[in-house]
Enzyme design. Structure first.
Site, short mmCIF file in Angstrom:
data_model
loop_
_atom_site.label_atom_id
_atom_site.label_comp_id
_atom_site.label_asym_id
_atom_site.label_seq_id
_atom_site.Cartn_x
_atom_site.Cartn_y
_atom_site.Cartn_z
N SER A 17 34.03 2.63 28.20
CA SER A 17 33.27 3.68 27.53
C SER A 17 32.31 3.28 26.48
O SER A 17 31.15 4.15 26.40
CB SER A 17 34.16 4.62 26.92
OG SER A 17 34.82 3.90 25.65
N ARG A 69 41.45 -22.09 31.26
CA ARG A 69 40.37 -21.23 30.40
C ARG A 69 38.78 -21.68 30.41
O ARG A 69 37.93 -20.88 30.97
CB ARG A 69 40.79 -21.11 29.10
CG ARG A 69 39.88 -20.11 28.26
CD ARG A 69 40.18 -19.91 26.83
NE ARG A 69 41.72 -19.81 26.81
CZ ARG A 69 42.28 -18.58 26.82
NH1 ARG A 69 41.37 -17.64 27.14
NH2 ARG A 69 43.64 -18.48 26.58
N MET A 94 38.52 -8.52 27.59
CA MET A 94 39.98 -8.91 26.84
C MET A 94 40.27 -10.46 27.33
O MET A 94 41.41 -10.64 27.68
CB MET A 94 41.01 -8.05 27.32
CG MET A 94 40.82 -6.39 26.98
SD MET A 94 40.42 -6.37 25.09
CE MET A 94 42.19 -6.44 24.70
N ARG A 95 39.41 -11.19 26.90
CA ARG A 95 39.98 -12.77 27.19
C ARG A 95 39.44 -13.54 25.97
O ARG A 95 38.30 -13.16 25.35
CB ARG A 95 38.89 -13.40 28.26
CG ARG A 95 39.16 -12.71 29.75
CD ARG A 95 40.42 -12.76 30.15
NE ARG A 95 40.75 -14.22 30.23
CZ ARG A 95 42.34 -14.62 30.38
NH1 ARG A 95 43.15 -13.88 30.32
NH2 ARG A 95 42.57 -15.94 30.38
N ILE A 96 40.23 -14.56 25.55
CA ILE A 96 39.85 -15.22 24.50
C ILE A 96 38.86 -16.39 25.02
O ILE A 96 39.22 -16.88 26.14
CB ILE A 96 41.22 -15.94 23.96
CG1 ILE A 96 42.04 -15.07 23.56
CG2 ILE A 96 40.84 -17.21 22.93
CD1 ILE A 96 43.07 -15.52 22.49
N LEU A 97 37.72 -16.44 24.15
CA LEU A 97 36.68 -17.49 24.79
C LEU A 97 36.83 -18.77 24.14
O LEU A 97 37.23 -19.08 23.18
CB LEU A 97 35.40 -17.08 24.14
CG LEU A 97 35.26 -15.28 24.58
CD1 LEU A 97 34.07 -14.88 23.71
CD2 LEU A 97 35.03 -15.31 25.99
N ASN A 111 30.37 -8.54 19.51
CA ASN A 111 31.53 -7.88 20.05
C ASN A 111 31.69 -6.68 19.07
O ASN A 111 31.36 -6.79 17.93
CB ASN A 111 32.56 -8.85 19.64
CG ASN A 111 34.22 -8.34 20.26
OD1 ASN A 111 34.08 -7.43 21.36
ND2 ASN A 111 34.88 -8.38 19.40
N HIS A 113 34.69 -4.30 17.31
CA HIS A 113 36.16 -4.63 17.16
C HIS A 113 36.70 -3.34 16.03
O HIS A 113 36.10 -2.89 15.38
CB HIS A 113 36.47 -5.86 16.15
CG HIS A 113 37.84 -6.20 15.68
ND1 HIS A 113 38.72 -6.37 17.01
CD2 HIS A 113 38.72 -5.71 14.71
CE1 HIS A 113 40.23 -6.47 16.20
NE2 HIS A 113 40.07 -6.07 14.98
N SER A 140 33.82 -2.42 13.50
CA SER A 140 32.79 -3.54 12.93
C SER A 140 32.13 -3.91 14.57
O SER A 140 32.83 -4.16 15.37
CB SER A 140 33.54 -4.53 12.29
OG SER A 140 34.33 -4.20 11.27
N GLU A 147 36.01 -18.14 15.45
CA GLU A 147 36.97 -17.56 14.90
C GLU A 147 37.28 -16.37 15.40
O GLU A 147 36.54 -15.49 15.30
CB GLU A 147 37.15 -17.46 13.24
CG GLU A 147 38.29 -17.30 12.62
CD GLU A 147 38.28 -16.75 11.30
OE1 GLU A 147 39.02 -16.05 10.96
OE2 GLU A 147 37.01 -17.07 10.66
N LEU A 148 38.24 -16.04 16.30
CA LEU A 148 38.72 -14.71 16.87
C LEU A 148 38.23 -13.40 15.93
O LEU A 148 39.06 -13.46 14.72
CB LEU A 148 40.13 -14.78 17.44
CG LEU A 148 40.22 -13.53 18.10
CD1 LEU A 148 39.63 -13.39 19.40
CD2 LEU A 148 41.94 -13.32 18.53
N ASP A 149 37.61 -12.70 16.23
CA ASP A 149 37.16 -11.65 15.31
C ASP A 149 36.63 -12.05 13.89
O ASP A 149 36.61 -11.23 13.15
CB ASP A 149 38.26 -10.44 15.08
CG ASP A 149 38.73 -10.16 16.75
OD1 ASP A 149 37.84 -9.84 17.57
OD2 ASP A 149 40.04 -9.78 16.71
#
Ligand code: GRF
Length: 221
Positions: A17, A69, A94-97, A111, A113, A140, A147-149
């Site tokens: 969306s 990964r 939806m993947r951790i990079l 990104n 969030h 945000s 660091e994730l988010d």
């Protein structure tokens, strides 16, 4: 317009969306940007349909087909780089990079969030905001870092939490703001007004001391 359009690649995993909101905004206003490709790690992602309808190139790279990964991320990088993007937009990807992936796109990957970062990194942000007794929540848009988010935040929009809100009503309120803020930030990139330098965000050449607040608008402006 004389300048070359900002080339964009969007990564998705699901409904898309936010991708749709960006597509719509780019068509509605004369924004000097072009979505070159949409890449999903899931073949069934509804966002792929949205992209195809808009005539945008699509690719699926299924993460389950890779041993680890890093090999998935390397395949993604190959596919993304074919389009030479100046901006990579994560829109519900939806993947951790891996660090390699993040470093490769550092300063040109953003990104969205669903929380007022640095609060509520990770998942289930709406329920966690309710459980914490917050009266304010939001969304945000940030540069992606290792660091994730946790990367430098560009802009935020707030929503009020009322006593009758639940996680679903909050999700809808936040989503409404997502669909405004993500196209807006994309437009700023297309206008070359945003830059990341030494972990600081610059807007119109000025270092941001705090994220730009799109909603509510600061009363001084
Ligand atoms: C949004 O809530 C966004 O904040 C989060 O993932 C969701 C993506 O939704 N990162 P959609 O696929 O754009 O509808």
């Amino acid at each position: 317009m004389t300048e070359k359009p900002l080339s964009i690649v969007v990564l998705i995993s699901g409904s898309g969306s936010n991708l749709q909101a960006i597509i719509d905004a780019l068509y509605k206003q004369p924004v000097n940007a072009q979505i070159k490709a949409v890449i999903s790690n899931k073949a069934e992602a509804l966002g792929l349909e949205r992209a195809r309808k808009a005539g945008i190139d699509c690719a699926v790279i299924d993460h389950t087909e890779f041993a680890d990964r890093l090999s998935f991320d390397q395949a993604m990088m190959l596919e993304i780089d074919r389009h030479e993007p100046e901006l990579v937009i994560l829109a519900g990807f939806m993947r951790i990079l891996s660090n390699e992936f993040v470093d490769h796109y550092y300063g040109r990957m953003i990104n969205i969030h669903p929380s007022l970062l640095p609060d509520f990194k990770g998942l289930n942000t709406h329920q966690r905001a309710l459980d914490a007794g917050r009266t304010k929540h939001g969304v945000s848009v940030h540069f992606v870092s290792n660091e994730l988010d946790g990367g430098p935040v560009i802009a935020q929009a707030e929503v009020a939490i009322n006593t009758n809100d639940d996680a679903e009503s909050l999700r809808l309120k936040v989503q409404q703001q997502e669909h405004i803020i993500y196209p807006k930030v994309t437009q700023w990139f297309a206008e070359r007004r945003l830059k990341l330098d030494n972990q600081s965000v610059y807007f119109d050449h000025e270092k941001l001391l705090k994220p730009l607040l799109l909603n509510p608008r600061p009363s001084s402006k």
